[in-house]
Design an enzyme around this catalytic site. Sequence first.
Site, PDB file in Angstrom:
ATOM      1  N   HIS A 103       4.020  25.398  16.461  1.00  0.00           N
ATOM      2  CA  HIS A 103       2.846  25.180  17.321  1.00  0.00           C
ATOM      3  C   HIS A 103       1.959  26.416  17.134  1.00  0.00           C
ATOM      4  O   HIS A 103       2.471  27.519  16.928  1.00  0.00           O
ATOM      5  CB  HIS A 103       3.182  25.179  18.813  1.00  0.00           C
ATOM      6  CG  HIS A 103       4.144  24.148  19.300  1.00  0.00           C
ATOM      7  ND1 HIS A 103       5.496  24.308  19.239  1.00  0.00           N
ATOM      8  CD2 HIS A 103       3.929  22.952  19.903  1.00  0.00           C
ATOM      9  CE1 HIS A 103       6.080  23.252  19.795  1.00  0.00           C
ATOM     10  NE2 HIS A 103       5.157  22.407  20.203  1.00  0.00           N
ATOM     11  N   ASP A 106       3.159  29.362  19.112  1.00  0.00           N
ATOM     12  CA  ASP A 106       4.403  30.044  18.707  1.00  0.00           C
ATOM     13  C   ASP A 106       4.119  31.213  17.791  1.00  0.00           C
ATOM     14  O   ASP A 106       4.874  32.184  17.754  1.00  0.00           O
ATOM     15  CB  ASP A 106       5.331  29.121  17.895  1.00  0.00           C
ATOM     16  CG  ASP A 106       5.548  27.793  18.535  1.00  0.00           C
ATOM     17  OD1 ASP A 106       5.553  27.731  19.768  1.00  0.00           O
ATOM     18  OD2 ASP A 106       5.724  26.805  17.790  1.00  0.00           O
ATOM     19  N   GLU A 234       4.984  11.876  19.069  1.00  0.00           N
ATOM     20  CA  GLU A 234       6.393  12.066  19.452  1.00  0.00           C
ATOM     21  C   GLU A 234       6.636  11.546  20.864  1.00  0.00           C
ATOM     22  O   GLU A 234       6.197  12.158  21.840  1.00  0.00           O
ATOM     23  CB  GLU A 234       6.751  13.559  19.350  1.00  0.00           C
ATOM     24  CG  GLU A 234       8.205  13.841  19.647  1.00  0.00           C
ATOM     25  CD  GLU A 234       8.580  15.309  19.405  1.00  0.00           C
ATOM     26  OE1 GLU A 234       8.047  15.914  18.441  1.00  0.00           O
ATOM     27  OE2 GLU A 234       9.392  15.839  20.173  1.00  0.00           O
ATOM     28  N   GLU A 270      12.833  11.918  18.679  1.00  0.00           N
ATOM     29  CA  GLU A 270      13.766  13.008  19.000  1.00  0.00           C
ATOM     30  C   GLU A 270      14.949  12.443  19.778  1.00  0.00           C
ATOM     31  O   GLU A 270      14.780  11.687  20.730  1.00  0.00           O
ATOM     32  CB  GLU A 270      13.026  14.066  19.831  1.00  0.00           C
ATOM     33  CG  GLU A 270      13.940  15.178  20.302  1.00  0.00           C
ATOM     34  CD  GLU A 270      13.163  16.370  20.853  1.00  0.00           C
ATOM     35  OE1 GLU A 270      12.158  16.785  20.226  1.00  0.00           O
ATOM     36  OE2 GLU A 270      13.558  16.871  21.917  1.00  0.00           O
TER      37      GLU A 270
HETATM   38  C1  XLS Z   1       9.304  18.731  23.632  1.00  0.00           C
HETATM   39  C2  XLS Z   1       9.009  18.326  22.269  1.00  0.00           C
HETATM   40  C3  XLS Z   1       8.243  19.352  21.441  1.00  0.00           C
HETATM   41  C4  XLS Z   1       7.648  18.705  20.228  1.00  0.00           C
HETATM   42  C5  XLS Z   1       6.575  19.506  19.580  1.00  0.00           C
HETATM   43  O1  XLS Z   1      10.173  18.195  24.293  1.00  0.00           O
HETATM   44  O2  XLS Z   1      10.190  17.950  21.636  1.00  0.00           O
HETATM   45  O3  XLS Z   1       9.073  20.428  21.121  1.00  0.00           O
HETATM   46  O4  XLS Z   1       8.619  18.411  19.272  1.00  0.00           O
HETATM   47  O5  XLS Z   1       5.538  19.760  20.438  1.00  0.00           O
HETATM   48 NI    NI Z   2      10.448  17.550  19.607  1.00  0.00          NI
HETATM   49 NI    NI Z   3      11.855  17.684  22.996  1.00  0.00          NI
END
Ligand code: XLS
Ligand code: NI
Ligand code: NI
Length: 437
Positions: A103, A106, A234, A270
């Site tokens: 990000h 980061d 995501e 995820e």
């Molecule tokens: C948060 C998300 C984040 C994304 C990227 O829960 O997983 O880390 O992967 O912004």
């Molecule tokens: Ni993530």
């Molecule tokens: Ni996450």
Amino acid sequence: MGFFDDIAPLRYEGPESDNALAFRHYNPDEVIAGKRMEDHLRFAVAYWHSFAWEGGDPFGGPTFQRPWHLQTGMGSDMDRARVKLDAAFDMFDILGQPYFCWHDADIRPEGDSFAASLRNFQTIIDLIEDKMASRRIGLLWGTANMFSHRRWMSGAATNPDPDVFAYAAATVKTCMDATHRLRGENYVLWGGREGYETLLNTDMARELDHLGRFLTMVVDYKHKIGFTGTILVEPKPQEPSKHQYDFDAATCFGFLQKYGLEGEVKLNLEQGHAILAGHSFEHEIATAAALGVFGSIDMNRNDYQSGWDTDQFPNNVPEVALTYYHILRAGGLTSGGTNFDAKLRRQSLDARDLIAAHAGAMDVCARGFKAALAMIEDGGLEAALADRYAGWDSPEAQAMLQSDFDTIFDRVLSGAVDPQPRSGAQERLENYVNRFV
Ligand code: XLS
Ligand code: NI
Ligand code: NI
């Protein structure tokens, strides 16, 4: 002295090795199913959890005290960002994984204006570009952190304040530019605080329209600058917002379809988010594959008892095997990858904990992947599916799908149809999977 100085680059030593800092199953150059293992799995390290996170939790502050963290680090914000960058690339050299992700927040310190933050960002992107030039490492994806700073507390693209929408658009533009420049293979949008806490203060229809417009601008900008990577959304059902708009794969697909973006945007799934949504990871992958929007994965799971996003490194081979089984059925990770959006436990203080966490995760993934591939090659599950649905291969069954209720009704009434229940054979199939994992 660097943070990882006493740790040598990891090597593959085979399943019998007792070296805690070696690969036992992940052998990047080993060719399986016609491809190097590295090219199948496409591992990525997440900059945020590994380097930016300081080991705090809701009850206590930082535990890690890295040389680049605010409390313990020396020099200016930018000095510490450089030390952090050196440490990150030192770790990439040790792990030898092919990708990383960031990000904006980061990698660069926040400045006191948008322009100042952007200057910091561009300086670091220059340094990243230099470091990448002398290494075999790629950017799997870049993304914008539009959830940590207080300006984002009511959302970014879905914020009731148009000034925040503008700030978000300008931020994503800069992150897409940098991703493009570093030849990133994807650009990710996780909906940080795109959601709501209460409908008492939320105009949901308006917020969804704004999010649709925002994502359309992302896609337009991708084409404008000639970025050929994939735009990924995501899904996550809650946390930080009580209700996130990108709840799960199916919800995201409905959203993409409403705004005409289902051909332009795919999903980064995820495991931990699947668990929060009450799904298995393979459910989310199979859903995205069925809808034609599977893109990439964040291979970090939650604790099954705690109920929040613990972002643990993967450590369960049977789960990972089913994950890769469905990914392989969907055609594999093409432009996607296996990103470890994963963090250490707060008590795991040492540099070698961070290396061991990644090495172990890569080994777990390699074992799961090999099991998945063996199941694909054996074909047992595919054969069971073909058998279960064999009735649909007949011309009558196919014709029925093209007919209508009255035609079907006549056939059923004539007595030509006589359903006979058959076993779903779930235990036998579970036993079959158990032979491979
Ligand atoms: C948060 C998300 C984040 C994304 C990227 O829960 O997983 O880390 O992967 O912004
Ligand atoms: Ni993530
Ligand atoms: Ni996450």
